[in-house]
Design a protein around this motif. Structure first.
Motif, PDB file in Angstrom:
ATOM      1  N   GLU A  67       0.835  -1.200   0.000  1.00  0.00           N
ATOM      2  CA  GLU A  67       0.000   0.000   0.000  1.00  0.00           C
ATOM      3  C   GLU A  67       0.870   1.251   0.000  1.00  0.00           C
ATOM      4  OE1 GLU A  67      -3.717  -0.593   2.285  1.00  0.00           O
ATOM      5  OE2 GLU A  67      -2.992   1.169   3.385  1.00  0.00           O
ATOM      6  N   ALA A  68       1.843   1.294   0.897  1.00  0.00           N
ATOM      7  CA  ALA A  68       2.708   2.470   1.015  1.00  0.00           C
ATOM      8  C   ALA A  68       3.529   2.692  -0.254  1.00  0.00           C
ATOM      9  CB  ALA A  68       3.633   2.325   2.223  1.00  0.00           C
ATOM     10  N   LEU A  69       4.096   1.631  -0.784  1.00  0.00           N
ATOM     11  CA  LEU A  69       4.957   1.766  -1.958  1.00  0.00           C
ATOM     12  C   LEU A  69       4.172   2.166  -3.198  1.00  0.00           C
ATOM     13  CD1 LEU A  69       7.318  -1.346  -1.537  1.00  0.00           C
ATOM     14  CD2 LEU A  69       7.789   1.033  -0.927  1.00  0.00           C
ATOM     15  N   SER A  70       2.896   1.781  -3.259  1.00  0.00           N
ATOM     16  CA  SER A  70       2.130   2.000  -4.488  1.00  0.00           C
ATOM     17  C   SER A  70       1.565   3.406  -4.613  1.00  0.00           C
ATOM     18  CB  SER A  70       0.989   0.981  -4.580  1.00  0.00           C
ATOM     19  OG  SER A  70       0.052   1.177  -3.545  1.00  0.00           O
ATOM     20  N   ILE A  71       1.356   4.114  -3.501  1.00  0.00           N
ATOM     21  CA  ILE A  71       0.664   5.407  -3.614  1.00  0.00           C
ATOM     22  C   ILE A  71       1.488   6.600  -3.141  1.00  0.00           C
ATOM     23  CG2 ILE A  71      -1.567   4.274  -3.305  1.00  0.00           C
ATOM     24  CD1 ILE A  71      -1.692   5.514  -0.510  1.00  0.00           C
ATOM     25  N   SER A  72       2.646   6.377  -2.544  1.00  0.00           N
ATOM     26  CA  SER A  72       3.349   7.463  -1.849  1.00  0.00           C
ATOM     27  C   SER A  72       4.369   8.185  -2.713  1.00  0.00           C
ATOM     28  CB  SER A  72       4.067   6.910  -0.613  1.00  0.00           C
ATOM     29  OG  SER A  72       3.187   6.198   0.214  1.00  0.00           O
ATOM     30  N   PRO A 118       9.594   5.505  -2.745  1.00  0.00           N
ATOM     31  CA  PRO A 118       9.364   4.055  -2.731  1.00  0.00           C
ATOM     32  C   PRO A 118      10.500   3.271  -3.389  1.00  0.00           C
ATOM     33  CG  PRO A 118       7.322   5.177  -3.247  1.00  0.00           C
ATOM     34  CD  PRO A 118       8.399   6.236  -3.235  1.00  0.00           C
ATOM     35  N   GLN A 119      11.032   3.805  -4.490  1.00  0.00           N
ATOM     36  CA  GLN A 119      12.123   3.121  -5.178  1.00  0.00           C
ATOM     37  C   GLN A 119      13.380   3.061  -4.311  1.00  0.00           C
ATOM     38  OE1 GLN A 119      10.331   5.635  -6.402  1.00  0.00           O
ATOM     39  NE2 GLN A 119       9.231   4.810  -8.172  1.00  0.00           N
ATOM     40  N   GLU A 120      13.696   4.165  -3.649  1.00  0.00           N
ATOM     41  CA  GLU A 120      14.879   4.191  -2.781  1.00  0.00           C
ATOM     42  C   GLU A 120      14.734   3.239  -1.605  1.00  0.00           C
ATOM     43  OE1 GLU A 120      16.209   8.877  -3.436  1.00  0.00           O
ATOM     44  OE2 GLU A 120      14.811   8.312  -1.831  1.00  0.00           O
ATOM     45  N   ILE A 121      13.552   3.245  -0.993  1.00  0.00           N
ATOM     46  CA  ILE A 121      13.321   2.389   0.164  1.00  0.00           C
ATOM     47  C   ILE A 121      13.484   0.923  -0.207  1.00  0.00           C
ATOM     48  CG2 ILE A 121      11.551   1.597   1.787  1.00  0.00           C
ATOM     49  CD1 ILE A 121      12.615   4.292   2.553  1.00  0.00           C
ATOM     50  N   TYR A 122      12.976   0.551  -1.370  1.00  0.00           N
ATOM     51  CA  TYR A 122      13.023  -0.853  -1.769  1.00  0.00           C
ATOM     52  C   TYR A 122      14.406  -1.260  -2.287  1.00  0.00           C
ATOM     53  CZ  TYR A 122      11.694  -5.302  -3.840  1.00  0.00           C
ATOM     54  OH  TYR A 122      11.630  -6.639  -4.153  1.00  0.00           O
ATOM     55  N   ARG A 123      14.990  -0.420  -3.133  1.00  0.00           N
ATOM     56  CA  ARG A 123      16.231  -0.813  -3.807  1.00  0.00           C
ATOM     57  C   ARG A 123      17.487  -0.505  -3.000  1.00  0.00           C
ATOM     58  NH1 ARG A 123      14.625   1.561  -9.830  1.00  0.00           N
ATOM     59  NH2 ARG A 123      12.946   0.054 -10.256  1.00  0.00           N
ATOM     60  N   LYS A 124      17.417   0.511  -2.130  1.00  0.00           N
ATOM     61  CA  LYS A 124      18.613   0.891  -1.372  1.00  0.00           C
ATOM     62  C   LYS A 124      18.287   1.069   0.113  1.00  0.00           C
ATOM     63  CE  LYS A 124      20.764   3.204  -5.328  1.00  0.00           C
ATOM     64  NZ  LYS A 124      21.331   4.489  -5.854  1.00  0.00           N
ATOM     65  N   PRO A 125      17.871  -0.004   0.769  1.00  0.00           N
ATOM     66  CA  PRO A 125      17.562   0.108   2.205  1.00  0.00           C
ATOM     67  C   PRO A 125      18.819   0.451   3.000  1.00  0.00           C
ATOM     68  CG  PRO A 125      17.632  -2.192   1.527  1.00  0.00           C
ATOM     69  CD  PRO A 125      17.718  -1.383   0.269  1.00  0.00           C
ATOM     70  N   ASN A 126      18.653   1.330   3.988  1.00  0.00           N
ATOM     71  CA  ASN A 126      19.789   1.750   4.806  1.00  0.00           C
ATOM     72  C   ASN A 126      20.079   0.801   5.954  1.00  0.00           C
ATOM     73  OD1 ASN A 126      20.202   4.002   3.251  1.00  0.00           O
ATOM     74  ND2 ASN A 126      19.118   5.399   4.611  1.00  0.00           N
ATOM     75  N   THR A 127      19.060   0.068   6.377  1.00  0.00           N
ATOM     76  CA  THR A 127      19.219  -0.811   7.533  1.00  0.00           C
ATOM     77  C   THR A 127      18.652  -2.192   7.222  1.00  0.00           C
ATOM     78  OG1 THR A 127      17.070  -0.301   8.551  1.00  0.00           O
ATOM     79  CG2 THR A 127      18.917   1.180   9.064  1.00  0.00           C
ATOM     80  N   ARG A 128      19.081  -3.143   8.027  1.00  0.00           N
ATOM     81  CA  ARG A 128      18.584  -4.504   7.854  1.00  0.00           C
ATOM     82  C   ARG A 128      17.084  -4.558   8.090  1.00  0.00           C
ATOM     83  NH1 ARG A 128      20.516  -9.571  11.616  1.00  0.00           N
ATOM     84  NH2 ARG A 128      19.129 -11.163  10.738  1.00  0.00           N
ATOM     85  N   PHE A 129      16.585  -3.794   9.053  1.00  0.00           N
ATOM     86  CA  PHE A 129      15.145  -3.785   9.312  1.00  0.00           C
ATOM     87  C   PHE A 129      14.378  -3.362   8.073  1.00  0.00           C
ATOM     88  CE2 PHE A 129      11.268  -1.472  10.298  1.00  0.00           C
ATOM     89  CZ  PHE A 129      10.566  -2.428  11.021  1.00  0.00           C
ATOM     90  N   ALA A 144      15.319  -3.444   4.941  1.00  0.00           N
ATOM     91  CA  ALA A 144      15.494  -4.430   3.871  1.00  0.00           C
ATOM     92  C   ALA A 144      14.593  -5.639   4.052  1.00  0.00           C
ATOM     93  CB  ALA A 144      16.951  -4.878   3.815  1.00  0.00           C
ATOM     94  N   THR A 145      14.377  -6.059   5.288  1.00  0.00           N
ATOM     95  CA  THR A 145      13.572  -7.260   5.538  1.00  0.00           C
ATOM     96  C   THR A 145      12.095  -6.935   5.738  1.00  0.00           C
ATOM     97  OG1 THR A 145      14.195  -7.136   7.894  1.00  0.00           O
ATOM     98  CG2 THR A 145      15.491  -8.582   6.476  1.00  0.00           C
ATOM     99  N   PHE A 146      11.788  -5.718   6.199  1.00  0.00           N
ATOM    100  CA  PHE A 146      10.382  -5.337   6.381  1.00  0.00           C
ATOM    101  C   PHE A 146       9.735  -4.989   5.050  1.00  0.00           C
ATOM    102  CE2 PHE A 146       6.901  -2.391   7.398  1.00  0.00           C
ATOM    103  CZ  PHE A 146       6.207  -3.165   8.317  1.00  0.00           C
ATOM    104  N   ILE A 147      10.511  -4.379   4.146  1.00  0.00           N
ATOM    105  CA  ILE A 147      10.004  -4.007   2.826  1.00  0.00           C
ATOM    106  C   ILE A 147      10.331  -5.127   1.855  1.00  0.00           C
ATOM    107  CG2 ILE A 147      10.033  -2.288   0.982  1.00  0.00           C
ATOM    108  CD1 ILE A 147       9.055  -1.182   3.639  1.00  0.00           C
TER     109      ILE A 147
END
Length: 352
Positions: free
Chosen positions: A196-201, A218-229, A231-234
């Motif tokens: 939901e968050a990635l699709s509309i934000s 959304p692209q940055e969060i998914y492709r370049k996560p800063n933390t392990r949390f 990367a695994t939550f998204i």
């Protein structure tokens, strides 16, 4: 200065830290999602923006004005709740006009605005119906229309789709994005649903334990996560635990993985290496010599997901998940012997 600015916001409930050192700038017209697991502080932060909670520390500025201690009804903010919060004894038009009535607007203006927002949400024929005569999706649209009728400076949505069926959620989140874009209204959207968050934000704020883990598109969060949390939550990620063996390799159990993203981590540092399932390539025959990070394995599980099929592959005792398009390759079977590989560029390395 940002249109909506939260600076050094913290909030405790007795001995529980709900939000800590929250800093965020939101530009006018953006749709920003607060994303995270239950209890991470996202709804508390939203309620502080609305004025239902007062920060213990920090300030909230809206259009250059400090609203941290201004009552909710003086902030000119609209809010949509998870549970609709419609008045059962009022019809749709009366529900929509309720906020305008509290503002003592002229009756003809209230009717005009009600008609306008009903047209905006495409439910013009429901004006005389009562909430119990509407579906869940329709009721949530009416709740949205009521919030929009007062023409708020900021729109807040607190998990507005979580009580709806999956198919209705997909349709309605698209409608929310359409309406938000048409009006250009600054919007903060709380959800625990990553899709939901990635699709509309425009911007996603990932939260955990009252803290911001990462802010980005959304692209940055998914492709370049800063933390392990993050990367695994998204989404889903394969995790390989090991240590840095040199400037471009990580030793994970019996597997030595080449990565271009080791960065400045020192040799010997314990790390976790993450690879997304869609970045794992599958071969029926050994790939060419130029292919890197090649491992043999057997297909352990096959799970159909529509456009893609998710494979669980046992490689040297490690189950590696791969997403493949069955339409672009021959069918696979359980226990089939395959080779897999993943490009060093897609191997994200983080300290444990």
């Amino acid at each position: 200065m940002a249109y909506l600015s939260l600076t050094n916001i913290s909030k405790n409930f007795e001995n529980v830290v709900a939000v800590k050192d929250f800093n965020l700038n939101i530009e006018k017209g953006q749709l920003v999602s607060f994303l995270g697991p239950s209890g991470c502080g996202k709804t508390t932060t939203l309620r502080m923006i609305a004025g239902f909670e007062i920060p213990d520390t920090g300030t909230i500025f809206l259009d250059g004005v400090d609203i941290s201690n201004i009552p909710p009804n003086k902030r000119d903010i609209g809010m949509v709740f998870q549970a609709y919060a419609l008045f059962p004894n009022m019809n749709v038009r009366e529900n929509i006009m309720f906020g305008l009535k509290m503002q003592r607007r002229p009756k003809d203006e209230m009717i005009r605005r009600a008609e306008n927002v009903l047209s905006l949400i495409r439910l013009e024929n429901t004006a005389k119906r009562y909430p119990h005569q509407l579906s869940g999706g329709q009721r949530q649209r009416i709740a949205l229309a009521r919030a929009l009728a007062i023409e708020p400076r900021v729109l807040l949505l607190d998990e507005p789709l979580s009580a709806l069926d999956a198919e209705v959620r997909v349709v309605l989140r698209g409608e929310i994005r359409r309406i938000q874009s048409d009006l250009g209204i600054t919007t903060v959207y709380v959800t625990h649903d990553q899709e939901e968050a990635l699709s509309i934000s425009d911007v996603v704020v990932v939260m955990n334990n009252g803290l911001i883990e990462q802010v980005g598109s959304p692209q940055e969060i998914y492709r370049k996560p800063n933390t392990r949390f993050v990367a695994t939550f998204i989404g889903t990620a394969n995790e390989f635990h090991g240590f840095v063996s040199d400037s471009s390799h990580v030793q994970c159990d019996e597997i030595n993985i080449y990565s271009t993203r080791v960065g400045k981590l020192a040799t010997g540092v314990k790390v976790v290496l993450l690879v997304r399932p869609e970045n794992v390539e599958i071969y029926d025959q050994p790939p060419g010599r130029d292919t890197q990070n090649v491992f043999e394995g057997k297909i352990d599980t096959i799970t159909f997901h529509g456009a893609i099929t998710r494979l669980g592959i046992n490689a040297s005792g490690k189950i590696i998940t791969a997403d493949v398009s069955i339409s672009s390759r021959a069918p696979v079977t359980h226990n089939q012997h395959v080779w897999l590989s993943f490009d060093p560029e897609y191997c994200q390395v983080m300290a444990e």
